[in-house]
Enzyme design. Structure first.
Site, PDB file in Angstrom:
ATOM      1  CG  HIS A 249       7.053  -0.274  10.441  1.00 38.38           C
ATOM      2  ND1 HIS A 249       7.169  -0.589  11.760  1.00 38.38           N
ATOM      3  CD2 HIS A 249       6.758   1.060  10.410  1.00 38.38           C
ATOM      4  CE1 HIS A 249       6.946   0.472  12.503  1.00 38.38           C
ATOM      5  NE2 HIS A 249       6.698   1.492  11.705  1.00 38.38           N
ATOM      6  CG  ASP A 250       5.824  -1.747   4.837  1.00 38.97           C
ATOM      7  OD1 ASP A 250       5.325  -2.345   5.815  1.00 38.97           O
ATOM      8  OD2 ASP A 250       5.244  -0.838   4.216  1.00 38.97           O
TER       9      ASP A 250
ATOM     10  CG  ASP B  55      -0.274  -0.001   2.547  1.00 40.52           C
ATOM     11  OD1 ASP B  55       0.910  -0.410   2.628  1.00 40.52           O
ATOM     12  OD2 ASP B  55      -0.894   0.442   3.533  1.00 40.52           O
TER      13      ASP B  55
ATOM     14  CG  PHE C 273      -2.248   1.150   9.355  1.00 38.38           C
ATOM     15  CD1 PHE C 273      -3.339   1.988   9.539  1.00 38.38           C
ATOM     16  CD2 PHE C 273      -1.930   0.750   8.069  1.00 38.38           C
ATOM     17  CE1 PHE C 273      -4.085   2.433   8.456  1.00 38.38           C
ATOM     18  CE2 PHE C 273      -2.672   1.196   6.982  1.00 38.38           C
ATOM     19  CZ  PHE C 273      -3.756   2.044   7.173  1.00 38.38           C
ATOM     20  CG  ASN C 274       0.145  -3.061   7.211  1.00 36.87           C
ATOM     21  OD1 ASN C 274      -0.265  -2.001   6.743  1.00 36.87           O
ATOM     22  ND2 ASN C 274       1.402  -3.463   7.101  1.00 36.87           N
TER      23      ASN C 274
ATOM     24  CG  ASP D  12       4.093   0.161   1.751  1.00 40.76           C
ATOM     25  OD1 ASP D  12       3.548  -0.923   1.888  1.00 40.76           O
ATOM     26  OD2 ASP D  12       3.864   1.139   2.507  1.00 40.76           O
TER      27      ASP D  12
ATOM     28  CG  ASN E 247       0.286   3.343   4.322  1.00 38.39           C
ATOM     29  OD1 ASN E 247       0.081   3.229   5.529  1.00 38.39           O
ATOM     30  ND2 ASN E 247       1.273   2.710   3.700  1.00 38.39           N
TER      31      ASN E 247
ATOM     32  CB  THR F 290       4.602  -4.137   2.789  1.00 38.90           C
ATOM     33  OG1 THR F 290       4.219  -3.575   1.525  1.00 38.90           O
ATOM     34  CG2 THR F 290       5.776  -5.060   2.613  1.00 38.90           C
TER      35      THR F 290
HETATM   36  C1  BDR Z   1       2.600  -0.343   8.648  1.00 39.95           C
HETATM   37  O1  BDR Z   1       1.546   0.586   8.442  1.00 39.95           O
HETATM   38  C2  BDR Z   1       1.826   1.407   7.345  1.00 39.95           C
HETATM   39  O2  BDR Z   1       1.516   2.736   7.641  1.00 39.95           O
HETATM   40  C3  BDR Z   1       3.276   1.183   6.988  1.00 39.95           C
HETATM   41  O3  BDR Z   1       3.476   1.303   5.590  1.00 39.95           O
HETATM   42  C4  BDR Z   1       3.529  -0.217   7.466  1.00 39.95           C
HETATM   43  O4  BDR Z   1       3.175  -1.166   6.499  1.00 39.95           O
HETATM   44  C5  BDR Z   1       3.230  -0.075   9.993  1.00 39.95           C
HETATM   45  O5  BDR Z   1       2.287  -0.238  11.011  1.00 39.95           O
HETATM   46 CA    CA Z   2       2.768  -0.543   4.191  1.00 38.65          CA
END
Ligand code: BDR
Ligand code: CA
Length: 305
Positions: A234-235, A11, A165-166, A16, A40, A124
């Protein structure tokens, strides 16, 4: 040695974008395609952002647009973190490329069914596309070598106290994926929050002297300037894990998604202490060698334009 085939389902999204670049710069990986999902930002933007990154770096990887909303819940986005466009608040390339005509879910099914279990999917973003693909063609569960996903947390969340979030953006899709039987590596916040960006990281990225290094540094600098908190990528852990697994320590655990509509909706409940005595369905990332991680990212970006 044959390159490991991967698809990034994402996303895009600041981190990403860096994951896509890292994969494209990995000599041992063959990035077959990028599939996009709403997360996102809206899917039109996650698709355009993925195309922009690839176009800017002269990479011909195809992009397939996927689901524009979660399976069940109301849509949430993360514009506060990733900005209105989800990437950079300025144009850095004129987009001349378009996404492929085929939907991401049918691309995933077609490609995975044609393979012999030799493809890793790095996920991701929210898991909507993968859940849809698994429901439409359950036989892909035997055809995916592994899903390496960024999502969830054994500890606290970053979107609610309990949820990351994801997963929170599409908990029902995550539940489908976590219970699919496909081998899963879960890069949750416990691990991904170790990928902290500092001034020396930015300096080294700029020092690469190429487009990839400066785009990555610009993306991160914008995030640092806009937020008072530490920035992490993170990703990128998903791609780095496929390419250099020895940098990560993992633990097999049983994990399930909380689908109750209370304060823990979207939590990845990870049975780290084996209270349920259930068979492990994910390997959760716990520790990362951060210096070697960043050195690896920089080395991979140095191969790009
Ligand atoms: C995840 O949430 C998104 O905002 C970032 O791209 C990542 O995949 C982190 O919580
Ligand atoms: Ca992401």
């Amino acid at each position: 040695m044959a390159k490991q085939k991967i698809i990034i389902d994402c996303d895009t999204g600041k981190d990403d974008a860096i994951a896509i670049m890292t994969a494209a710069g990995s000599a041992d990986l063959e990035l077959l395609a990028v599939t996009t999902v709403a997360g996102n930002v809206e899917v039109s933007l996650t698709t355009a952002n993925s195309l922009r990154v690839l176009e800017y770096l002269g990479l011909k990887v195809p992009v397939y647009a996927g689901c524009d909303r979660p399976l069940v819940r109301d849509q949430i986005l993360a514009k506060a973190v990733h900005g209105r466009n989800g990437l950079l608040n300025r144009d850095f390339v004129e987009l001349t490329r378009s996404p492929e005509k085929e939907h991401a879910v049918s691309y995933l099914i077609r490609t995975l069914m044609a393979g012999d279990g030799d493809i890793v999917v790095c996920a991701t973003g929210p898991l909507t596309n993968l859940a849809m693909a698994l429901r439409l063609e359950p036989r892909i569960a035997q055809k995916i070598q592994k899903i390496v996903l960024m999502g969830g947390s054994a500890g606290f969340g970053n979107t609610t106290p309990a949820a990351e979030f994801n997963i929170y953006a599409d908990p029902e899709a995550a539940a489908v994926v976590y219970s699919s039987g496909v081998p899963i590596v879960m890069m949750g916040l416990d691990l991904t929050e170790q990928t902290v960006v500092d001034d020396s990281t930015l300096k080294r990225l700029r020092g690469l002297g190429n487009r990839a290094g400066s785009l990555c540094a610009d993306i991160l600098q914008e995030q640092i300037d806009q937020h008072a908190y530490q920035v992490q990528v993170h990703d990128v852990t998903t791609v780095m894990y496929v390419s250099e697994p020895q940098l990560f320590s993992l633990k097999p655990v049983y994990a399930e998604i909380d689908l109750s509509h209370g304060p823990c909706y979207g939590r990845t409940v990870c049975d780290l202490n084996n209270r349920y005595h259930k068979a492990a369905n994910v390997e959760i990332g716990l520790q990362l060698d951060c210096d070697r991680f960043w050195a690896g990212v920089e080395e991979r970006l140095s191969h790009l334009a």
